[in-house]
Design a protein around this motif. Structure first.
Motif, PDB file in Angstrom:
ATOM      1  N   ASP A   1     -27.944 -73.089 117.756  1.00  0.00           N
ATOM      2  CA  ASP A   1     -28.907 -71.632 117.416  1.00  0.00           C
ATOM      3  C   ASP A   1     -29.230 -71.861 115.951  1.00  0.00           C
ATOM      4  O   ASP A   1     -29.988 -71.566 115.204  1.00  0.00           O
ATOM      5  CB  ASP A   1     -28.770 -70.747 117.639  1.00  0.00           C
ATOM      6  CG  ASP A   1     -28.423 -69.940 118.958  1.00  0.00           C
ATOM      7  OD1 ASP A   1     -29.292 -70.561 120.203  1.00  0.00           O
ATOM      8  OD2 ASP A   1     -28.233 -69.046 119.724  1.00  0.00           O
ATOM      9  N   ALA A   2     -28.197 -71.692 114.989  1.00  0.00           N
ATOM     10  CA  ALA A   2     -27.755 -71.872 113.230  1.00  0.00           C
ATOM     11  C   ALA A   2     -28.503 -73.013 112.803  1.00  0.00           C
ATOM     12  O   ALA A   2     -29.250 -73.330 111.755  1.00  0.00           O
ATOM     13  CB  ALA A   2     -26.228 -71.543 112.964  1.00  0.00           C
ATOM     14  N   LEU A   3     -27.754 -74.097 113.297  1.00  0.00           N
ATOM     15  CA  LEU A   3     -29.240 -75.559 112.604  1.00  0.00           C
ATOM     16  C   LEU A   3     -30.392 -75.464 113.514  1.00  0.00           C
ATOM     17  O   LEU A   3     -31.414 -76.140 112.219  1.00  0.00           O
ATOM     18  CB  LEU A   3     -28.581 -76.764 113.823  1.00  0.00           C
ATOM     19  CG  LEU A   3     -26.993 -76.877 112.772  1.00  0.00           C
ATOM     20  CD1 LEU A   3     -26.388 -77.847 114.284  1.00  0.00           C
ATOM     21  CD2 LEU A   3     -26.968 -77.042 111.739  1.00  0.00           C
ATOM     22  N   ALA A   4     -30.940 -74.766 114.705  1.00  0.00           N
ATOM     23  CA  ALA A   4     -31.964 -74.096 114.771  1.00  0.00           C
ATOM     24  C   ALA A   4     -33.187 -73.889 113.426  1.00  0.00           C
ATOM     25  O   ALA A   4     -34.649 -73.865 113.751  1.00  0.00           O
ATOM     26  CB  ALA A   4     -32.265 -74.286 115.599  1.00  0.00           C
ATOM     27  N   ALA A   5     -32.421 -72.699 113.078  1.00  0.00           N
ATOM     28  CA  ALA A   5     -32.624 -71.781 111.990  1.00  0.00           C
ATOM     29  C   ALA A   5     -32.757 -72.467 110.704  1.00  0.00           C
ATOM     30  O   ALA A   5     -32.727 -71.868 109.503  1.00  0.00           O
ATOM     31  CB  ALA A   5     -32.193 -70.582 112.207  1.00  0.00           C
ATOM     32  N   ASP A   6     -32.370 -73.738 110.117  1.00  0.00           N
ATOM     33  CA  ASP A   6     -31.890 -74.715 109.532  1.00  0.00           C
ATOM     34  C   ASP A   6     -31.354 -74.382 108.402  1.00  0.00           C
ATOM     35  O   ASP A   6     -30.636 -74.059 107.641  1.00  0.00           O
ATOM     36  CB  ASP A   6     -33.330 -74.189 108.615  1.00  0.00           C
ATOM     37  CG  ASP A   6     -34.387 -75.481 108.889  1.00  0.00           C
ATOM     38  OD1 ASP A   6     -34.124 -76.398 109.298  1.00  0.00           O
ATOM     39  OD2 ASP A   6     -35.523 -75.592 108.552  1.00  0.00           O
ATOM     40  N   ASP A   7     -30.199 -73.525 109.608  1.00  0.00           N
ATOM     41  CA  ASP A   7     -28.410 -72.882 108.334  1.00  0.00           C
ATOM     42  C   ASP A   7     -27.016 -74.129 108.645  1.00  0.00           C
ATOM     43  O   ASP A   7     -27.662 -74.897 109.549  1.00  0.00           O
ATOM     44  CB  ASP A   7     -28.341 -71.822 109.082  1.00  0.00           C
ATOM     45  CG  ASP A   7     -29.137 -70.770 109.280  1.00  0.00           C
ATOM     46  OD1 ASP A   7     -29.444 -70.612 108.132  1.00  0.00           O
ATOM     47  OD2 ASP A   7     -28.602 -69.447 109.435  1.00  0.00           O
ATOM     48  N   LYS A   8     -27.051 -73.818 107.576  1.00  0.00           N
ATOM     49  CA  LYS A   8     -25.759 -74.588 107.761  1.00  0.00           C
ATOM     50  C   LYS A   8     -24.839 -74.400 108.365  1.00  0.00           C
ATOM     51  O   LYS A   8     -24.389 -73.055 108.049  1.00  0.00           O
ATOM     52  CB  LYS A   8     -24.840 -75.552 105.752  1.00  0.00           C
ATOM     53  CG  LYS A   8     -24.848 -76.436 105.737  1.00  0.00           C
ATOM     54  CD  LYS A   8     -24.058 -76.911 104.799  1.00  0.00           C
ATOM     55  CE  LYS A   8     -24.666 -76.255 103.589  1.00  0.00           C
ATOM     56  NZ  LYS A   8     -24.085 -76.637 102.461  1.00  0.00           N
ATOM     57  N   VAL A   9     -23.839 -74.666 108.971  1.00  0.00           N
ATOM     58  CA  VAL A   9     -22.719 -74.594 110.072  1.00  0.00           C
ATOM     59  C   VAL A   9     -21.097 -74.556 109.321  1.00  0.00           C
ATOM     60  O   VAL A   9     -20.923 -76.353 108.797  1.00  0.00           O
ATOM     61  CB  VAL A   9     -22.688 -74.389 110.994  1.00  0.00           C
ATOM     62  CG1 VAL A   9     -21.642 -74.410 111.887  1.00  0.00           C
ATOM     63  CG2 VAL A   9     -23.231 -74.193 111.882  1.00  0.00           C
ATOM     64  N   ALA A  10     -20.691 -74.471 108.663  1.00  0.00           N
ATOM     65  CA  ALA A  10     -19.718 -75.186 107.922  1.00  0.00           C
ATOM     66  C   ALA A  10     -18.513 -74.131 108.307  1.00  0.00           C
ATOM     67  O   ALA A  10     -17.777 -73.064 108.817  1.00  0.00           O
ATOM     68  CB  ALA A  10     -19.445 -75.091 106.421  1.00  0.00           C
ATOM     69  N   LEU A  11     -17.181 -75.282 108.589  1.00  0.00           N
ATOM     70  CA  LEU A  11     -16.187 -74.977 109.668  1.00  0.00           C
ATOM     71  C   LEU A  11     -14.888 -75.579 108.847  1.00  0.00           C
ATOM     72  O   LEU A  11     -14.767 -76.784 108.568  1.00  0.00           O
ATOM     73  CB  LEU A  11     -15.804 -75.757 110.864  1.00  0.00           C
ATOM     74  CG  LEU A  11     -16.820 -74.978 112.299  1.00  0.00           C
ATOM     75  CD1 LEU A  11     -17.068 -75.812 113.557  1.00  0.00           C
ATOM     76  CD2 LEU A  11     -17.155 -73.799 112.380  1.00  0.00           C
ATOM     77  N   VAL A  12     -13.933 -75.112 107.364  1.00  0.00           N
ATOM     78  CA  VAL A  12     -13.363 -74.911 107.036  1.00  0.00           C
ATOM     79  C   VAL A  12     -12.461 -76.029 107.250  1.00  0.00           C
ATOM     80  O   VAL A  12     -11.801 -75.183 108.235  1.00  0.00           O
ATOM     81  CB  VAL A  12     -12.940 -73.516 106.542  1.00  0.00           C
ATOM     82  CG1 VAL A  12     -11.338 -74.197 105.430  1.00  0.00           C
ATOM     83  CG2 VAL A  12     -14.319 -73.150 105.330  1.00  0.00           C
ATOM     84  N   GLY A  13     -11.971 -76.764 106.649  1.00  0.00           N
ATOM     85  CA  GLY A  13     -10.747 -77.590 107.296  1.00  0.00           C
ATOM     86  C   GLY A  13     -11.693 -78.668 108.168  1.00  0.00           C
ATOM     87  O   GLY A  13     -10.665 -79.764 108.445  1.00  0.00           O
ATOM     88  N   PHE A  14     -12.593 -78.581 109.011  1.00  0.00           N
ATOM     89  CA  PHE A  14     -13.653 -78.924 110.201  1.00  0.00           C
ATOM     90  C   PHE A  14     -14.272 -80.565 109.319  1.00  0.00           C
ATOM     91  O   PHE A  14     -14.260 -81.180 109.976  1.00  0.00           O
ATOM     92  CB  PHE A  14     -13.416 -78.428 111.688  1.00  0.00           C
ATOM     93  CG  PHE A  14     -14.069 -79.015 111.802  1.00  0.00           C
ATOM     94  CD1 PHE A  14     -12.718 -80.063 113.105  1.00  0.00           C
ATOM     95  CD2 PHE A  14     -15.301 -79.018 113.235  1.00  0.00           C
ATOM     96  CE1 PHE A  14     -13.443 -81.149 114.083  1.00  0.00           C
ATOM     97  CE2 PHE A  14     -15.373 -80.436 113.904  1.00  0.00           C
ATOM     98  CZ  PHE A  14     -15.355 -81.142 114.272  1.00  0.00           C
ATOM     99  N   GLY A  15     -15.141 -79.438 109.205  1.00  0.00           N
ATOM    100  CA  GLY A  15     -16.535 -80.157 108.972  1.00  0.00           C
ATOM    101  C   GLY A  15     -17.960 -79.822 108.735  1.00  0.00           C
ATOM    102  O   GLY A  15     -17.401 -78.092 109.107  1.00  0.00           O
TER     103      GLY A  15
END
Length: 90
Positions: free
Chosen positions: A34-48
């Motif tokens: 859903d976040a990517l479909a809304a053109d948001d960035k998803v940052a998972l600290v330490g993962f990517g």
């Protein structure tokens, strides 16, 4: 590793039932989608970081006929691994 194996690993690591682990995984994947479909960035600290990038329209060549074709612009998902993930796979 497929989704079933991932659910089993989550259930074991988090001491959850497989049903709860599957629900947690499904909810996580939906939130990321859903976040990517809304053109948001998803940052998972330490993962990517997952991000949406736009590829411009371009001219390509059909390999079988050698004729030029127009390739339309499109959005693609990119992933940039975090430092901890990079260290874990070395």
């Amino acid at each position: 590793m497929n989704k079933t194996e991932l659910v089993n690993a989550i259930a074991e690591e988090a001491k959850l039932s497989k049903v709860d682990a599957k629900a947690a995984l499904d909810a996580t994947l939906k939130a990321i989608t859903d976040a990517l479909a809304a053109d948001d960035k998803v940052a998972l600290v330490g993962f990517g970081t997952f991000m949406v990038s736009e590829k411009a329209a371009r001219t390509g060549i059909n390999p079988s006929t050698k004729e030029k074709i127009q390739i339309p612009a499109k959005k693609v998902v990119k992933f940039k691994p975090g430092a901890e993930l990079g260290e874990a796979v070395k």
